[in-house]
Design a protein around this motif. Structure first.
Motif, PDB file in Angstrom:
ATOM      1  N   HIS A 213      -6.238  11.648  -3.857  1.00  0.00           N
ATOM      2  CA  HIS A 213      -6.799  11.259  -5.147  1.00  0.00           C
ATOM      3  C   HIS A 213      -8.165  10.601  -5.032  1.00  0.00           C
ATOM      4  CE1 HIS A 213      -4.781   7.848  -3.421  1.00  0.00           C
ATOM      5  NE2 HIS A 213      -5.224   7.021  -4.343  1.00  0.00           N
TER       6      HIS A 213
ATOM      7  N   ARG B  80     -10.334  -0.569  -1.060  1.00  0.00           N
ATOM      8  CA  ARG B  80      -9.142  -1.357  -0.754  1.00  0.00           C
ATOM      9  C   ARG B  80      -7.950  -0.444  -0.465  1.00  0.00           C
ATOM     10  NH1 ARG B  80      -9.813  -4.542  -4.487  1.00  0.00           N
ATOM     11  NH2 ARG B  80      -8.576  -3.512  -6.122  1.00  0.00           N
ATOM     12  N   THR B  81      -7.828   0.639  -1.225  1.00  0.00           N
ATOM     13  CA  THR B  81      -6.745   1.595  -0.986  1.00  0.00           C
ATOM     14  C   THR B  81      -6.832   2.174   0.417  1.00  0.00           C
ATOM     15  OG1 THR B  81      -6.652   2.174  -3.331  1.00  0.00           O
ATOM     16  CG2 THR B  81      -5.690   3.738  -1.784  1.00  0.00           C
ATOM     17  N   VAL B  82      -8.041   2.541   0.814  1.00  0.00           N
ATOM     18  CA  VAL B  82      -8.233   3.122   2.148  1.00  0.00           C
ATOM     19  C   VAL B  82      -7.942   2.100   3.242  1.00  0.00           C
ATOM     20  CG1 VAL B  82      -9.947   4.091   3.737  1.00  0.00           C
ATOM     21  CG2 VAL B  82      -9.920   4.823   1.335  1.00  0.00           C
TER      22      VAL B  82
ATOM     23  N   GLY C 114     -11.853  -0.813  -5.499  1.00  0.00           N
ATOM     24  CA  GLY C 114     -10.444  -0.423  -5.514  1.00  0.00           C
ATOM     25  C   GLY C 114     -10.174   0.731  -4.570  1.00  0.00           C
ATOM     26  N   GLY C 115     -11.069   1.716  -4.559  1.00  0.00           N
ATOM     27  CA  GLY C 115     -10.927   2.832  -3.630  1.00  0.00           C
ATOM     28  C   GLY C 115     -11.012   2.395  -2.185  1.00  0.00           C
TER      29      GLY C 115
ATOM     30  N   THR D  61     -14.164   8.955  -1.501  1.00  0.00           N
ATOM     31  CA  THR D  61     -14.254   7.576  -1.024  1.00  0.00           C
ATOM     32  C   THR D  61     -13.604   7.433   0.342  1.00  0.00           C
ATOM     33  OG1 THR D  61     -14.271   6.720  -3.281  1.00  0.00           O
ATOM     34  CG2 THR D  61     -13.646   5.183  -1.543  1.00  0.00           C
ATOM     35  N   ALA D  62     -12.436   8.055   0.519  1.00  0.00           N
ATOM     36  CA  ALA D  62     -11.737   7.966   1.804  1.00  0.00           C
ATOM     37  C   ALA D  62     -12.558   8.602   2.916  1.00  0.00           C
ATOM     38  CB  ALA D  62     -10.365   8.642   1.707  1.00  0.00           C
TER      39      ALA D  62
ATOM     40  N   THR E  87      -6.212  -0.592   3.288  1.00  0.00           N
ATOM     41  CA  THR E  87      -4.880  -1.210   3.370  1.00  0.00           C
ATOM     42  C   THR E  87      -3.804  -0.187   3.707  1.00  0.00           C
ATOM     43  OG1 THR E  87      -4.640  -0.969   0.965  1.00  0.00           O
ATOM     44  CG2 THR E  87      -5.426  -3.097   1.785  1.00  0.00           C
ATOM     45  N   ASN E  88      -4.201   1.054   3.961  1.00  0.00           N
ATOM     46  CA  ASN E  88      -3.237   2.072   4.366  1.00  0.00           C
ATOM     47  C   ASN E  88      -3.172   2.108   5.889  1.00  0.00           C
ATOM     48  OD1 ASN E  88      -2.459   4.961   5.224  1.00  0.00           O
ATOM     49  ND2 ASN E  88      -1.868   4.905   3.075  1.00  0.00           N
TER      50      ASN E  88
ATOM     51  N   THR F 220      -4.086   5.582   7.584  1.00  0.00           N
ATOM     52  CA  THR F 220      -5.514   5.900   7.480  1.00  0.00           C
ATOM     53  C   THR F 220      -6.346   5.012   8.402  1.00  0.00           C
ATOM     54  OG1 THR F 220      -5.270   6.678   5.209  1.00  0.00           O
ATOM     55  CG2 THR F 220      -7.477   6.036   5.905  1.00  0.00           C
TER      56      THR F 220
ATOM     57  N   MET G 175      -4.736  10.302   0.996  1.00  0.00           N
ATOM     58  CA  MET G 175      -5.869   9.907   0.161  1.00  0.00           C
ATOM     59  C   MET G 175      -6.384  11.020  -0.740  1.00  0.00           C
ATOM     60  SD  MET G 175      -6.550   6.761   0.919  1.00  0.00           S
ATOM     61  CE  MET G 175      -5.306   5.848   1.838  1.00  0.00           C
TER      62      MET G 175
END
Length: 425
Positions: free
Chosen positions: A350, A220-222, A217-218, A354-355, A224-225, A228, A348
């Motif tokens: 939060h 994927r967040t990175v 999940g982390g 991971t980021a 898909t931004n 970033t 990022m």
């Protein structure tokens, strides 16, 4: 949000129990250990190749390259660990790995074993890099983070300025093994300092569970931004810039221009320019913003690269031209990477660990591959170096245009702001 049993977390450098200046110096020295392990090797590469019977002189570059690979790949692991177990524990683990493998490299007599220990040394360096960047993001954000990182880079660069001279001085009185012994001593001192002075910056309530779902999940967040990812590509290309320079500088200054023992002094000059550039960036970034400064620098860098390519194709440029061009372009490199890192991590907060891991893995590994590829093209001239610089600049502009949807120099979240206090936010 703090729990009833926990007081609100202090902000800025006080979050880890340090004053602002001590924070900058401590984080800078931690990250500088990574650079010292690279730069102190530069004057030793011919000695290592001769001592360990390396047949191809270009293969001595692997002492630098494998360190970058270990450094790049390991960041994927340590980022998630730092988000799950806290920054301080992983920082101490990284310093321990760095120190032990450095001492091990000092006693090897095999080039293959040396490369293995250098890879492992890079793994320890990855944990140091991940945690120090995440700690900085925990304590600061936005332009304030860019400002703090600029000041960190000033201190950070003062050490690598001296690193080749340190390596050269060791070689004057002993063999190359002693460079590793002294680096191991430095790692041990930093371990003790971190264990005694630095508090944890990530409270238990804000840690992420260590599970496949949480990690994916982390990631994927990175990934898909748009901001970033775009700036991560730019960081990759500019990591390739510094990798290309580092793996070829000994051959360019030594083989092309015959500097010999003057290499550490020439290298110190380029590193001094990087320190000055970061000081200037730290002074102006809150006034003009990260994007205005870094976008202008990447355009000028690319223009200078194209100019240098044109000159190099008419023959070997004078040493003065090459040296000035490299020094100025590396000053722009420093400003670009400092601001790109802050822009990358701004969305990022939060998942800073991971980021930092994902962006660090992509930029370091990709940059090492690209820089190593250009390094292996060394043909006794400066043409491959300058062609690489120009191409990296062009593709960085394209990546940033994609990230910003075709708009340079400004961004909705990067408007001028009031000058905050000097001690944090």
């Amino acid at each position: 949000m703090s729990t009833p049993s926990q007081p609100p977390l202090p902000q800025g450098s006080q979050r880890i129990g340090l004053g602002f200046r001590e924070f900058v110096i401590t984080i800078a020295l931690m990250t500088a250990s990574i650079a010292v392990a690279i730069d102190s090797m530069l004057p030793a590469l011919p000695h290592i190749a001769s001592s360990l019977n390396v047949p191809n002189p270009n293969d001595a570059q692997l002492v630098i390259a494998v360190y970058f690979f270990g450094f790049g790949f390991a960041q994927l692991v340590f980022g998630s660990l730092a988000d799950a177990f806290g920054r301080r524990t992983i920082l101490l683990l990284g310093l321990a790995i760095f120190t032990v493998t450095t001492f091990a490299a000092a006693w090897t007599e095999s080039f293959t074993a040396l490369l293995a220990f250098r890879f492992a040394q890079g793994v320890g360096g990855a944990a140091i890099r991940i945690t120090t960047t995440a700690i900085t993001r925990d304590c600061f954000d936005g332009r304030e983070m860019a400002r703090v990182m600029s000041y960190i880079m000033i201190v950070f660069m003062l050490v690598p300025i001296l690193a080749p001279s340190f390596g050269q001085a060791v070689l004057t009185y002993a063999d190359w093994h002693w460079i590793f012994i002294l680096l191991g001593v430095i790692g041990a001192i930093l371990f003790v300092w971190a264990s005694l002075r630095m508090r944890e910056s990530l409270p238990v309530s804000e840690r992420l569970p260590l599970s496949v779902a949480a990690i994916s999940g982390g990631f994927r967040t990175v990934l898909t931004n748009r901001i970033t990812c775009g700036y991560m590509l730019g960081l990759t290309l500019f990591t390739a810039v510094i990798c290309t320079f580092i793996v070829t500088v000994q051959q360019i200054f030594g083989t092309v221009y015959g500097l010999g023992d003057w290499l550490p002094i020439a290298f110190a000059g380029t590193a001094s320019g990087i320190a000055v550039a970061n000081f200037i960036n730290g002074y102006f970034v809150r006034r003009f913003g990260m994007r205005r400064i870094s976008h202008a620098c990447m355009i000028i860098f690319t223009a200078l690269g194209l100019l240098a390519v044109g000159v190099a194709f008419f023959g070997t440029p004078s040493f003065l031209f090459t040296y000035l061009m490299l020094s100025i372009m590396l000053m722009f490199f420093a400003v670009i990477t400092t601001n790109f890192t802050a822009i990358c991590l701004e969305p990022m907060g939060h998942i800073a660990g991971t980021a930092t891991a994902v962006t660090g893995f992509v930029s370091t590994t990709g940059g090492a591959l690209l820089g190593g590829m250009i390094g292996q093209m060394f043909d006794g001239t400066v043409r491959p170096l300058f062609v690489g610089f120009a191409l990296f600049g062009i593709f960085t502009i394209l990546a940033v245009l994609w990230a910003e949807r075709g708009q340079l120099f400004t961004h909705p979240g990067d408007e001028p702001e009031m000058e905050p206090g000097m001690g944090g936010h």
